[in-house]
Design an enzyme around this catalytic site. Sequence first.
Site, mmCIF file in Angstrom:
data_model
loop_
_atom_site.group_PDB
_atom_site.id
_atom_site.type_symbol
_atom_site.label_atom_id
_atom_site.label_comp_id
_atom_site.label_asym_id
_atom_site.label_seq_id
_atom_site.Cartn_x
_atom_site.Cartn_y
_atom_site.Cartn_z
ATOM 1 N N LYS A 178 -1.651 -12.780 7.802
ATOM 2 C CA LYS A 178 -0.615 -11.249 7.638
ATOM 3 C C LYS A 178 -1.175 -10.813 6.373
ATOM 4 O O LYS A 178 -1.261 -11.304 5.615
ATOM 5 C CB LYS A 178 0.891 -11.689 7.825
ATOM 6 N N GLY A 232 -0.317 -14.209 -3.882
ATOM 7 C CA GLY A 232 0.566 -12.687 -4.330
ATOM 8 C C GLY A 232 1.349 -13.510 -4.940
ATOM 9 O O GLY A 232 0.724 -14.126 -6.246
ATOM 10 N N GLY A 237 6.323 -15.084 -3.947
ATOM 11 C CA GLY A 237 6.498 -17.373 -3.887
ATOM 12 C C GLY A 237 7.122 -17.560 -4.065
ATOM 13 O O GLY A 237 7.596 -19.044 -2.576
ATOM 14 N N GLU A 254 -0.559 -19.499 -4.238
ATOM 15 C CA GLU A 254 -1.466 -19.126 -5.609
ATOM 16 C C GLU A 254 -0.695 -17.315 -6.358
ATOM 17 O O GLU A 254 -0.560 -16.517 -5.268
ATOM 18 C CB GLU A 254 -3.106 -18.597 -5.061
ATOM 19 N N CYS A 288 -6.142 -11.873 -10.005
ATOM 20 C CA CYS A 288 -5.040 -12.420 -10.580
ATOM 21 C C CYS A 288 -5.451 -13.579 -11.992
ATOM 22 O O CYS A 288 -5.066 -13.632 -12.883
ATOM 23 C CB CYS A 288 -4.640 -13.857 -9.651
ATOM 24 N N GLU A 388 3.132 -9.597 -15.979
ATOM 25 C CA GLU A 388 1.861 -8.904 -15.499
ATOM 26 C C GLU A 388 1.862 -7.074 -15.023
ATOM 27 O O GLU A 388 2.669 -7.147 -14.574
ATOM 28 C CB GLU A 388 1.556 -10.204 -13.991
HETATM 29 P P1 NAP Z 1 2.893 -9.963 -2.774
HETATM 30 O O1 NAP Z 1 4.267 -8.252 -3.065
HETATM 31 O O2 NAP Z 1 3.219 -10.951 -3.378
HETATM 32 O O3 NAP Z 1 2.261 -9.281 -1.784
HETATM 33 C C1 NAP Z 1 0.950 -10.344 -1.049
HETATM 34 C C2 NAP Z 1 1.627 -10.343 0.821
HETATM 35 O O4 NAP Z 1 2.896 -11.154 0.541
HETATM 36 C C3 NAP Z 1 1.073 -9.413 1.149
HETATM 37 O O5 NAP Z 1 0.604 -9.353 2.189
HETATM 38 C C4 NAP Z 1 3.111 -8.979 1.540
HETATM 39 O O6 NAP Z 1 2.757 -7.791 2.335
HETATM 40 C C5 NAP Z 1 3.314 -10.550 1.978
HETATM 41 N N1 NAP Z 1 5.207 -10.316 1.262
HETATM 42 C C6 NAP Z 1 5.399 -9.573 1.292
HETATM 43 N N2 NAP Z 1 7.277 -9.874 1.129
HETATM 44 C C7 NAP Z 1 7.152 -10.923 1.938
HETATM 45 C C8 NAP Z 1 7.869 -11.719 2.732
HETATM 46 N N3 NAP Z 1 8.856 -11.187 2.491
HETATM 47 N N4 NAP Z 1 7.565 -12.758 3.252
HETATM 48 C C9 NAP Z 1 6.664 -12.818 3.941
HETATM 49 N N5 NAP Z 1 5.348 -12.253 2.971
HETATM 50 C C10 NAP Z 1 5.463 -10.991 2.217
HETATM 51 O O7 NAP Z 1 1.723 -8.933 -3.715
HETATM 52 P P2 NAP Z 1 1.068 -8.091 -3.797
HETATM 53 O O8 NAP Z 1 1.537 -7.257 -4.773
HETATM 54 O O9 NAP Z 1 0.081 -7.714 -3.035
HETATM 55 O O10 NAP Z 1 -0.820 -8.858 -4.640
HETATM 56 C C11 NAP Z 1 -0.486 -9.190 -6.152
HETATM 57 C C12 NAP Z 1 -0.236 -10.564 -7.132
HETATM 58 O O11 NAP Z 1 -1.281 -11.255 -6.336
HETATM 59 C C13 NAP Z 1 0.112 -10.423 -8.092
HETATM 60 O O12 NAP Z 1 1.141 -11.471 -8.901
HETATM 61 C C14 NAP Z 1 -0.948 -11.214 -8.423
HETATM 62 O O13 NAP Z 1 -1.373 -12.006 -9.580
HETATM 63 C C15 NAP Z 1 -1.385 -12.080 -7.243
HETATM 64 N N6 NAP Z 1 -2.605 -12.836 -7.110
HETATM 65 C C16 NAP Z 1 -3.029 -13.578 -7.034
HETATM 66 C C17 NAP Z 1 -3.921 -14.540 -6.898
HETATM 67 C C18 NAP Z 1 -4.229 -16.320 -7.683
HETATM 68 O O14 NAP Z 1 -5.173 -17.231 -5.985
HETATM 69 N N7 NAP Z 1 -3.466 -16.991 -8.141
HETATM 70 C C19 NAP Z 1 -5.774 -13.801 -6.339
HETATM 71 C C20 NAP Z 1 -5.498 -12.115 -5.837
HETATM 72 C C21 NAP Z 1 -3.563 -12.164 -6.710
HETATM 73 P P3 NAP Z 1 3.249 -6.379 2.425
HETATM 74 O O15 NAP Z 1 1.635 -6.141 2.195
HETATM 75 O O16 NAP Z 1 4.033 -5.840 3.592
HETATM 76 O O17 NAP Z 1 3.934 -6.602 0.730
#
Ligand code: NAP
Length: 485
Positions: A178, A232, A237, A254, A288, A388
Amino acid sequence: MRNHLIRTYQNYINGEWRPSASGARLTVTCPGDGQPVADVPKSVPEDMDRAVAAARHAFETADWAFNPRLRSKAMLVWAAKLRDNLEDLATVLCLETGKPMGEARFEVNGAINQLEYYAAAARTLYGAANAVDKNTLSVLAREPVGVVGGIIPWNYPVTLFMRDMAPALAAGNSIVVKPAAITSASALALLQEAEKTNLFPAGILNCVTGSGSVVGETLIAHPDVDMISFTGSTGVGRHIMEVAAATMKKLSLELGGKSPNVIFADADLDKALPYALKAIFTNAGQLCTVGSRLVVEESVAEEMVARLKAGAEALRVGHGLDPETTMGPVSSEGQLRDVMGYIEEGKAHATLVTGGYRITEGELAQGCFIAPTIFLNPPADSRIVQEEIFGPVLVVQTFRTEEEAIAIANNTKYGLASAVWTRNIDRAMRVARRIRAGSCWINCYNRLLPECETGGYKQSGIDRAGGIEGIMKYTEVKHILVDFA
Ligand code: NAP
Ligand code: MG
């Protein structure tokens, strides 16, 4: 005004390209100019159910879970197809994320590198054996977990797809991906190349696009999914952990970070400076592991801040397709609003060194551009230090002693990455060992290699991605005991 060629994609389920059962569509737009670049299915739970059923069936019946040589070959041929089509993939990625073409090419190359690394690892997934006594041999074999659901963020949609899914495949699992809704095109473009290999059995690779709150929810709650690999935000998470508890899924999380880049006065400042700038302004700060807190010894702080300001102001902020661009937009209007909220708050509490505004000159007014921003000495408990931001915003914190540097470095709820700069090897090792983070780079930053693990302490996550740890998590351990008395 730019007009992009709009590409149309379908979900990939059981080796076929299928529209959503609802018929609904989502438009992916370019954050550099607001123009549409792709059109993908806006899927419904029924689509996700189909994909999971296909993955389950393929895992149980296809020649895959017990055929590491086939897996390795399929992945290597996929890598070759990606390389053949690199420029086109980089263009899709550049347009949907806004990142400069140079960074997009780098990202696609990084993904190919991940794929090749794990293709090799597929064939050496060692377990262990223990000769318990004369007539008893205990064997530990690594077996795939089953159906893995991969949830990918939008910041590095190609590299993170591969960092998380290549080891899952190498270990013998089937996958249902997804992607983030706003960057779904690149995920489907990757799978178009996989299909061309004719080596992945139908149902091993599946991808369903749409919103996290709809199809993401179906995936994380699905009883036929054995594991969720999520990259994400920490908030999502936490939610996934709660939902996955009901079916006791294995989890890899992650999450976010607020990583300290610690610079001592005895460091090679000429080397540290370009790294510090790249550590925060790469991908407009949307990574991240960004070095979003520069923790610098007070005696060199004034010099470093002046040089950082000059470096930030020399960045060429612009459209990803413009070859002069060195920093692109943030990913969406929503992200821009969030980042600007932090910036306004920062102005009330800290010294603004540079930036601090949305860029609205000329063509850039149509995109989500934020000037590279630096704040000096914000209070330790302020939101711009603790949270963040995920945008081009650096906070500079100063220290006088090694102990103080360590205390500042550890003073957030996150523990993803860190760096320490010094010419004193003893100090480098002392500080590296005491920072509570999954990575510590010494005299460099963001060396994210397929061979190397990253992941979070504290609220930055659970488990590791990359390296051998990054594949072992996609296995179960089968204990087999042979009694030959
Ligand atoms: P996000 O809002 O958590 O979304 C990540 C993914 O989760 C997207 O595909 C999103 O889909 C999906 N998602 C959202 N709500 C969900 C739910 N209720 N159930 C299942 N899936 C769901 O994160 P983001 O804003 O896209 O990305 C930024 C974040 O990612 C930052 O906090 C960053 O630090 C973190 N990140 C961490 C790493 C690492 O390796 N530690 C690497 C990169 C990024 P939608 O797009 O449809 O909302
Ligand atoms: Mg989000």
